[in-house]
Design a protein around this motif. Structure first.
Motif, PDB file in Angstrom:
ATOM      1  N   HIS A  20       0.629  -1.081   0.016  1.00 25.03           N
ATOM      2  CA  HIS A  20       0.044  -0.348  -0.163  1.00 25.03           C
ATOM      3  C   HIS A  20       0.895   1.399   0.009  1.00 25.03           C
ATOM      4  O   HIS A  20       1.767   1.482   0.402  1.00 25.03           O
ATOM      5  CB  HIS A  20      -0.617  -0.181   1.466  1.00 25.03           C
ATOM      6  CG  HIS A  20      -2.050   1.461   1.329  1.00 25.03           C
ATOM      7  ND1 HIS A  20      -1.636   2.295   1.401  1.00 25.03           N
ATOM      8  CD2 HIS A  20      -3.407   0.943   0.862  1.00 25.03           C
ATOM      9  CE1 HIS A  20      -3.081   3.209   1.202  1.00 25.03           C
ATOM     10  NE2 HIS A  20      -4.135   1.978   0.727  1.00 25.03           N
ATOM     11  N   PRO A  21       0.635   2.608  -0.837  1.00 28.03           N
ATOM     12  CA  PRO A  21       1.376   3.813  -1.345  1.00 28.03           C
ATOM     13  C   PRO A  21       1.673   4.542   0.686  1.00 28.03           C
ATOM     14  O   PRO A  21       2.675   5.065   0.558  1.00 28.03           O
ATOM     15  CB  PRO A  21       0.815   4.329  -2.076  1.00 28.03           C
ATOM     16  CG  PRO A  21      -0.176   3.614  -2.570  1.00 28.03           C
ATOM     17  CD  PRO A  21      -0.335   2.162  -1.929  1.00 28.03           C
ATOM     18  N   ARG A  22       0.853   3.858   1.667  1.00 26.13           N
ATOM     19  CA  ARG A  22       1.155   4.640   2.714  1.00 26.13           C
ATOM     20  C   ARG A  22       1.870   4.571   3.904  1.00 26.13           C
ATOM     21  O   ARG A  22       2.927   4.916   4.080  1.00 26.13           O
ATOM     22  CB  ARG A  22      -0.467   4.695   3.725  1.00 26.13           C
ATOM     23  CG  ARG A  22      -0.254   5.231   4.707  1.00 26.13           C
ATOM     24  CD  ARG A  22      -0.171   6.496   4.658  1.00 26.13           C
ATOM     25  NE  ARG A  22      -1.321   7.156   4.619  1.00 26.13           N
ATOM     26  CZ  ARG A  22      -1.194   8.761   4.472  1.00 26.13           C
ATOM     27  NH1 ARG A  22      -0.099   8.908   4.350  1.00 26.13           N
ATOM     28  NH2 ARG A  22      -2.390   9.252   3.537  1.00 26.13           N
ATOM     29  N   PHE A  23       1.609   2.720   3.574  1.00 23.00           N
ATOM     30  CA  PHE A  23       3.384   2.245   3.928  1.00 23.00           C
ATOM     31  C   PHE A  23       5.094   2.662   3.090  1.00 23.00           C
ATOM     32  O   PHE A  23       5.423   3.060   4.237  1.00 23.00           O
ATOM     33  CB  PHE A  23       3.355   0.803   4.042  1.00 23.00           C
ATOM     34  CG  PHE A  23       2.528   0.334   4.169  1.00 23.00           C
ATOM     35  CD1 PHE A  23       2.288   0.087   6.016  1.00 23.00           C
ATOM     36  CD2 PHE A  23       1.411  -0.620   4.086  1.00 23.00           C
ATOM     37  CE1 PHE A  23       1.438  -0.602   7.238  1.00 23.00           C
ATOM     38  CE2 PHE A  23       0.297  -1.554   4.525  1.00 23.00           C
ATOM     39  CZ  PHE A  23       0.567  -0.990   6.387  1.00 23.00           C
ATOM     40  N   ILE A  24       4.701   3.084   2.190  1.00 18.10           N
ATOM     41  CA  ILE A  24       5.944   3.592   1.221  1.00 18.10           C
ATOM     42  C   ILE A  24       6.373   4.720   1.348  1.00 18.10           C
ATOM     43  O   ILE A  24       7.812   5.768   1.964  1.00 18.10           O
ATOM     44  CB  ILE A  24       5.839   3.466  -0.140  1.00 18.10           C
ATOM     45  CG1 ILE A  24       5.470   1.723  -0.636  1.00 18.10           C
ATOM     46  CG2 ILE A  24       6.783   4.006  -1.113  1.00 18.10           C
ATOM     47  CD1 ILE A  24       6.725   1.035  -0.724  1.00 18.10           C
ATOM     48  N   THR A  25       4.740   5.968   1.623  1.00 16.52           N
ATOM     49  CA  THR A  25       5.496   7.305   1.613  1.00 16.52           C
ATOM     50  C   THR A  25       6.088   7.162   3.466  1.00 16.52           C
ATOM     51  O   THR A  25       6.465   8.341   3.733  1.00 16.52           O
ATOM     52  CB  THR A  25       4.116   7.880   1.718  1.00 16.52           C
ATOM     53  OG1 THR A  25       3.301   6.997   2.189  1.00 16.52           O
ATOM     54  CG2 THR A  25       3.658   8.049   0.448  1.00 16.52           C
TER      55      THR A  25
ATOM     56  N   LEU B 221       7.973  16.019  -3.025  1.00 14.57           N
ATOM     57  CA  LEU B 221       6.028  15.479  -4.422  1.00 14.57           C
ATOM     58  C   LEU B 221       6.253  13.629  -4.280  1.00 14.57           C
ATOM     59  O   LEU B 221       5.549  13.414  -5.145  1.00 14.57           O
ATOM     60  CB  LEU B 221       7.619  15.927  -5.411  1.00 14.57           C
ATOM     61  CG  LEU B 221       7.820  17.430  -5.465  1.00 14.57           C
ATOM     62  CD1 LEU B 221       8.921  17.197  -5.958  1.00 14.57           C
ATOM     63  CD2 LEU B 221       7.047  17.777  -6.062  1.00 14.57           C
ATOM     64  N   ALA B 222       7.848  13.035  -4.308  1.00 11.06           N
ATOM     65  CA  ALA B 222       7.127  11.681  -4.252  1.00 11.06           C
ATOM     66  C   ALA B 222       6.633  11.166  -3.401  1.00 11.06           C
ATOM     67  O   ALA B 222       5.093  10.259  -4.215  1.00 11.06           O
ATOM     68  CB  ALA B 222       8.185  10.643  -3.655  1.00 11.06           C
ATOM     69  N   GLN B 223       6.082  11.305  -2.714  1.00 10.52           N
ATOM     70  CA  GLN B 223       4.321  11.313  -1.380  1.00 10.52           C
ATOM     71  C   GLN B 223       3.203  11.635  -2.457  1.00 10.52           C
ATOM     72  O   GLN B 223       2.533  10.966  -1.775  1.00 10.52           O
ATOM     73  CB  GLN B 223       4.665  11.944  -0.107  1.00 10.52           C
ATOM     74  CG  GLN B 223       5.984  11.017   0.631  1.00 10.52           C
ATOM     75  CD  GLN B 223       6.175  11.363   2.385  1.00 10.52           C
ATOM     76  OE1 GLN B 223       5.101  11.666   2.458  1.00 10.52           O
ATOM     77  NE2 GLN B 223       7.181  11.958   2.098  1.00 10.52           N
ATOM     78  N   GLN B 224       3.772  13.101  -3.200  1.00 15.39           N
ATOM     79  CA  GLN B 224       1.890  13.692  -3.040  1.00 15.39           C
ATOM     80  C   GLN B 224       1.822  12.595  -4.591  1.00 15.39           C
ATOM     81  O   GLN B 224       0.769  11.751  -4.712  1.00 15.39           O
ATOM     82  CB  GLN B 224       2.320  15.054  -3.737  1.00 15.39           C
ATOM     83  CG  GLN B 224       2.403  15.668  -2.085  1.00 15.39           C
ATOM     84  CD  GLN B 224       2.975  17.695  -3.005  1.00 15.39           C
ATOM     85  OE1 GLN B 224       2.728  17.532  -4.362  1.00 15.39           O
ATOM     86  NE2 GLN B 224       2.843  17.907  -2.209  1.00 15.39           N
ATOM     87  N   LEU B 225       2.589  12.183  -4.697  1.00 19.46           N
ATOM     88  CA  LEU B 225       2.533  11.170  -6.132  1.00 19.46           C
ATOM     89  C   LEU B 225       2.483   9.496  -5.945  1.00 19.46           C
ATOM     90  O   LEU B 225       0.915   9.298  -6.581  1.00 19.46           O
ATOM     91  CB  LEU B 225       3.829  11.140  -7.490  1.00 19.46           C
ATOM     92  CG  LEU B 225       4.503  12.501  -8.103  1.00 19.46           C
ATOM     93  CD1 LEU B 225       5.635  12.437  -8.934  1.00 19.46           C
ATOM     94  CD2 LEU B 225       3.058  12.685  -8.998  1.00 19.46           C
ATOM     95  N   LEU B 226       2.819   9.043  -5.296  1.00 25.60           N
ATOM     96  CA  LEU B 226       1.913   8.003  -4.439  1.00 25.60           C
ATOM     97  C   LEU B 226       0.247   8.034  -3.644  1.00 25.60           C
ATOM     98  O   LEU B 226      -0.018   6.886  -4.193  1.00 25.60           O
ATOM     99  CB  LEU B 226       2.990   6.936  -3.690  1.00 25.60           C
ATOM    100  CG  LEU B 226       4.421   7.009  -4.301  1.00 25.60           C
ATOM    101  CD1 LEU B 226       5.047   6.896  -3.118  1.00 25.60           C
ATOM    102  CD2 LEU B 226       4.395   5.946  -4.862  1.00 25.60           C
ATOM    103  N   LEU B 227       0.463   8.754  -3.434  1.00 24.79           N
ATOM    104  CA  LEU B 227      -0.773   9.164  -2.495  1.00 24.79           C
ATOM    105  C   LEU B 227      -2.371   9.236  -3.527  1.00 24.79           C
ATOM    106  O   LEU B 227      -3.150   9.774  -2.852  1.00 24.79           O
ATOM    107  CB  LEU B 227      -0.866   9.925  -1.574  1.00 24.79           C
ATOM    108  CG  LEU B 227      -0.192   9.419  -0.336  1.00 24.79           C
ATOM    109  CD1 LEU B 227      -0.222  10.609   0.878  1.00 24.79           C
ATOM    110  CD2 LEU B 227      -0.395   8.124   0.156  1.00 24.79           C
ATOM    111  N   CYS B 228      -1.989   9.772  -4.602  1.00 20.67           N
ATOM    112  CA  CYS B 228      -2.777  10.918  -5.787  1.00 20.67           C
ATOM    113  C   CYS B 228      -4.174   9.717  -6.275  1.00 20.67           C
ATOM    114  O   CYS B 228      -4.849   9.943  -5.795  1.00 20.67           O
ATOM    115  CB  CYS B 228      -2.105  10.812  -7.029  1.00 20.67           C
ATOM    116  SG  CYS B 228      -3.026  11.283  -8.225  1.00 20.67           S
ATOM    117  N   ASP B 229      -3.349   8.149  -6.019  1.00 20.14           N
ATOM    118  CA  ASP B 229      -4.869   7.096  -6.486  1.00 20.14           C
ATOM    119  C   ASP B 229      -5.725   6.754  -5.237  1.00 20.14           C
ATOM    120  O   ASP B 229      -6.514   7.131  -4.960  1.00 20.14           O
ATOM    121  CB  ASP B 229      -3.554   5.830  -6.415  1.00 20.14           C
ATOM    122  CG  ASP B 229      -3.201   6.574  -7.570  1.00 20.14           C
ATOM    123  OD1 ASP B 229      -3.354   6.585  -8.673  1.00 20.14           O
ATOM    124  OD2 ASP B 229      -2.501   4.690  -8.238  1.00 20.14           O
TER     125      ASP B 229
END
Length: 426
Positions: free
Chosen positions: A3-8, A398-406
Motif C-alpha cells: 500500500h502506498p501509505r506504507f511506502i510514504t 513530491l514522491a509522497q504526493q504522487l504515490l498518494l494521488c491514487d
C-alpha cells in the motif's frame, strides 16, 4: 503489492535520517578564495568546456567577494552581467566597477577620462512639459526673446551649478563625469562639453543604484547645496563604440560594493551559455558563504547515505522498511548518472565505489577522468549543503504526493457513489 501509505511512511523516516546523516557528513571550513574556487569550478565545468569554465571561475569568485558584506545578506543583483556581441568568449572579464550600455550624446565630450569625480543625479536638465495645456503669447520679437530666455534661464542655472561644482573640486589632472537618470537637452550638453565634462543622460535606475555602491557618493535629486561629499570616484572612465551601440566603462573604483561581469562572444548562443553558467556559479558561491560549510561531491554522500539507510531499515519494523530501501536505492541515481556520463559500466562503477567506501570509511567519490575512485575532499570537489538538503526534502514531498494521488482519486469516486442519484447536480 504494498500500500502506498506504507511506502510514504518509509520515505518520511528515510528523509529524516538522511538529513541527520547530511549534518554528520558536511565539513566545516573557513570560507576563503581557495574554497570558493573549489565550489565554483564543479558548477561551471558541468555547463561549459574546461577552458571557458577555468576562465570564468576567478571572475565569479571575485564578484561575490566584491559584493559580500559582513553586516548584510549577499545580493546577487549587485553583480551586473553585461554582454557584448564582440570578439571571442575568452575576452570576457570582471570589471571592478560598472559598464553602462549607453554613452555621451555630444560629439565634443571626451571619450576617456582619468581620476574622475562621479556625480550621480536624478535632475531634469531639459525643458519640462506642463501637466496642463498652456501657452504664452507675444506681440513683438523682443517679447518673444524675453519669454524664451526666461524659460531657458531656469534650466541653465541648474546646469551651471554642476559646472561650478566641477570647477571647485577638480584640481589639475582630475576630471568630472555626470551620470543623470533624467534627460539633458542639447544646450546643457554643449555647456558640459565646453567644460570637459562627460555627461550621460537617461541612465537606467538599476545602474544608478549600483553606481553609488561601486563609486561611492550620494544620489542627488536637487542641485541645491551641492558638496564634494556627494561625489563618487573612479580611476578610469572610457567610452567604447561598437557599431551603433555605445558603452561606458567606469573602472578602478575604491572599496567597490558592486561590479560587472562583461561577457563577450561571437554570437548570441555562446553568450547565453556563458551567462547561464555564470548565474549558477554565483549562486553556488553565495550558498557556500551563507552555509559556511560544504559537502564532499562526486557521489560520496549518496554512497554514504545508501549504506547507512540499508543498516537503518533493519531497525524499523513493518512494511515501512520497504520505503526506506526504495529511498536508499533512489539516492544511488547520482553516482549512476556520473558513471554513465563518463562512459563506464554502471554496475562495475557502483560496486567498486561501494566496496572502496566500506574499506576506507572516508568520503569516497567516483573519478570521471580515469576509472577508479578519489577523495573529493583532497581533490576539492564540493557540493552546497543547502542544495543537498533541499533536494532530499523536496523530492521526498513530491514522491509522497504522487504515490498518494491514487488514494485521493479513490476517495473521490467513493464519495460520488454515496451521493443520492436523484439529488440535483452542483
Amino acid at each position: 503489492g504494498v500500500h502506498p501509505r506504507f511506502i510514504t511512511e518509509g520515505y518520511e523516516l528515510a528523509k529524516t535520517k538522511c538529513i541527520q546523516l547530511l549534518d554528520e557528513f558536511k565539513i566545516q571550513r573557513e570560507v576563503d578564495s581557495a574554497l570558493m574556487t573549489d565550489v565554483a569550478k564543479p558548477s561551471l565545468c558541468t555547463k561549459l568546456q574546461p577552458e571557458w569554465a577555468n576562465m570564468l571561475v576567478p571572475m565569479v569568485v571575485g564578484a561575490v567577494q566584491c559584493i559580500n558584506r559582513e553586516d548584510q545578506e549577499i545580493d546577487l543583483h549587485m553583480v551586473e552581467i553585461m554582454h557584448m556581441v564582440h570578439r571571442q568568449a575568452s575576452e570576457s572579464r570582471l570589471v571592478n566597477g560598472l559598464v553602462l550600455d549607453h554613452g555621451g550624446r555630444h560629439s565634443e565630450m571626451p571619450n576617456e577620462l582619468k581620476n574622475c569625480y562621479i556625480l550621480t543625479a536624478n535632475v531634469s536638465l531639459e525643458y519640462e512639459k506642463t501637466e496642463v495645456h498652456s501657452g504664452f503669447y507675444f506681440s513683438t520679437a523682443e517679447q518673444r526673446e524675453k519669454l524664451v530666455l526666461s524659460e531657458r534661464k531656469f534650466t541653465d542655472e541648474r546646469c551651471m551649478k554642476i559646472v561650478e561644482l566641477k570647477r571647485k573640486v577638480c584640481k589639475e589632472g582630475e576630471t568630472f563625469v555626470l551620470i543623470n537618470q533624467k534627460g539633458i537637452d542639447p544646450v546643457c550638453l554643449e555647456m558640459l562639453a565646453k567644460e570637459g565634462i562627460l555627461g550621460l543622460r537617461r541612465a537606467k535606475r538599476r545602474n544608478m543604484e549600483r553606481l553609488m555602491l561601486a563609486c561611492g557618493g550620494r544620489a542627488i535629486n536637487s542641485v541645491e547645496d551641492l558638496t564634494a561629499e556627494d561625489l563618487g570616484y573612479a580611476e578610469h572612465v572610457q567610452q567604447v563604440t561598437l557599431g551603433d551601440d555605445k558603452y561606458t566603462f567606469v573602472e578602478g573604483c575604491k572599496n567597490a560594493k558592486s561590479c560587472t561581469i562583461l561577457v563577450k562572444g561571437p554570437d548570441q548562443h555562446t553568450i547565453a551559455q556563458l551567462k547561464d553558467a555564470i548565474r549558477d556559479g554565483l549562486r553556488a558561491v553565495k550558498n557556500l558563504v551563507e552555509d559556511n560549510c560544504v559537502v564532499p561531491g562526486a557521489g560520496a554522500f549518496e554512497v554514504f547515505a545508501h549504506e547507512k539507510l540499508m543498516d537503518y531499515k533493519n531497525t524499523v519494523e513493518g512494511k515501512a522498511k520497504l520505503g526506506i530501501e526504495a529511498f536508499a536505492k533512489a539516492l544511488m541515481v547520482i553516482p549512476k548518472i556520473l558513471s554513465e556520463n563518463a562512459g563506464y559500466d554502471v554496475q562495475d562503477a557502483l560496486i567498486m565505489l561501494q566496496d572502496e567506501h566500506r574499506k576506507r570509511k572516508v568520503p569516497t567519490g567516483i573519478n570521471l577522468t580515469k576509472f577508479g575512485v578519489l577523495s573529493p575532499d583532497q581533490m576539492g570537489i564540493f557540493d552546497n549543503y543547502c542544495v543537498k538538503k533541499l533536494f532530499l526534502t523536496l523530492s521526498n514531498t513530491l514522491a509522497q504526493q504522487l504515490l498518494l494521488c491514487d488514494e485521493i482519486l479513490k476517495a473521490g469516486k467513493q464519495m460520488g457513489k454515496s451521493r443520492d442519484p436523484n439529488a440535483p447536480a452542483n
